[in-house]
Enzyme design. Sequence first.
Site, PDB file in Angstrom:
ATOM      1  N   THR A 192      17.725  35.165  21.177  1.00  0.00           N
ATOM      2  CA  THR A 192      18.687  33.965  21.208  1.00  0.00           C
ATOM      3  C   THR A 192      19.945  34.054  20.180  1.00  0.00           C
ATOM      4  OG1 THR A 192      17.403  32.962  19.413  1.00  0.00           O
ATOM      5  CG2 THR A 192      16.755  32.618  21.693  1.00  0.00           C
ATOM      6  N   CYS A 215      12.984  36.055  12.700  1.00  0.00           N
ATOM      7  CA  CYS A 215      14.344  36.217  13.519  1.00  0.00           C
ATOM      8  C   CYS A 215      14.779  34.768  14.113  1.00  0.00           C
ATOM      9  CB  CYS A 215      14.138  36.946  14.791  1.00  0.00           C
ATOM     10  SG  CYS A 215      12.941  36.150  16.200  1.00  0.00           S
ATOM     11  N   HIS A 216      16.016  34.823  14.699  1.00  0.00           N
ATOM     12  CA  HIS A 216      16.725  33.694  14.959  1.00  0.00           C
ATOM     13  C   HIS A 216      15.990  32.841  16.093  1.00  0.00           C
ATOM     14  CE1 HIS A 216      19.596  31.318  17.214  1.00  0.00           C
ATOM     15  NE2 HIS A 216      20.275  30.980  16.161  1.00  0.00           N
ATOM     16  N   ALA A 217      15.375  33.491  16.905  1.00  0.00           N
ATOM     17  CA  ALA A 217      14.440  32.625  17.937  1.00  0.00           C
ATOM     18  C   ALA A 217      13.301  32.125  17.441  1.00  0.00           C
ATOM     19  CB  ALA A 217      13.901  33.681  19.231  1.00  0.00           C
TER      20      ALA A 217
END
Length: 245
Positions: free
Chosen positions: A178, A201-203
């Site tokens: 993402t 992580c970002h997601a």
Amino acid sequence: MNTIRNLFPEDIEELRHLLQTVYRAIYLYQHDRSARLEASMRAAIQSCMPFLERFKPHIPAYKQRYIELLKQPDRMAPYDLIICFDRAIYELHTRLKSGEIANRLPWSKELRDLLNERQEPAPESTEGDDAADTERVDFLTSGVGASRGEAAGVARVILDSVALAKVQPGDILVTPMTDPSFLEVADRIAGLITDRGGLVCHAAILAREFRLPCIVGCRNATQVIPDGEPIMMDTTAGIVTRIAK
């Protein structure tokens, strides 16, 4: 010339440690939203501010606003603080990916790699996991359950953020990783599956904020899950299976 290349190696190591500390603090807070862990997360984010201030002059003015907002953390709710910090790091990373321009900025390869990292807590033991799950005829892929829950829905395989307009309510988004454009569909989807990434992580971070079931690090999800396929995701086992028609 004031470049990262000319800084002492200890400076890179200090930043590495700080980012690891911040993302771990965010991870811990998202699993137990207590006042103590919130205070720890806020302190960790503030410890990174001297480094963000150092990099700020080298990014476009409109991207600097995320760093500016972090100067007033007491005015920000935990959700806003998490999103703002992650976006600030993301903006540094995307600027570094800008090709020829990035080569003229004061970032070494070591720092580019560092900003691209998502430090993860030590993996939990998987002793006793049932390997037979991966032998089921309906098995599609597996990864790390980053946000708890189960979800069933139509797989929507998105390789480019431009295609997010295809996502319908109740779909399960399947994507390599993402970026901030994910926020456009976060309240529309039933779950999230990515090829890459780990627990911070970002997601994973955004999925936990939106209470979305999420499996990351599947490696091949976008290749083995057909677009439009009815699927089931089980984040406890970290597996994605096909729903029999």
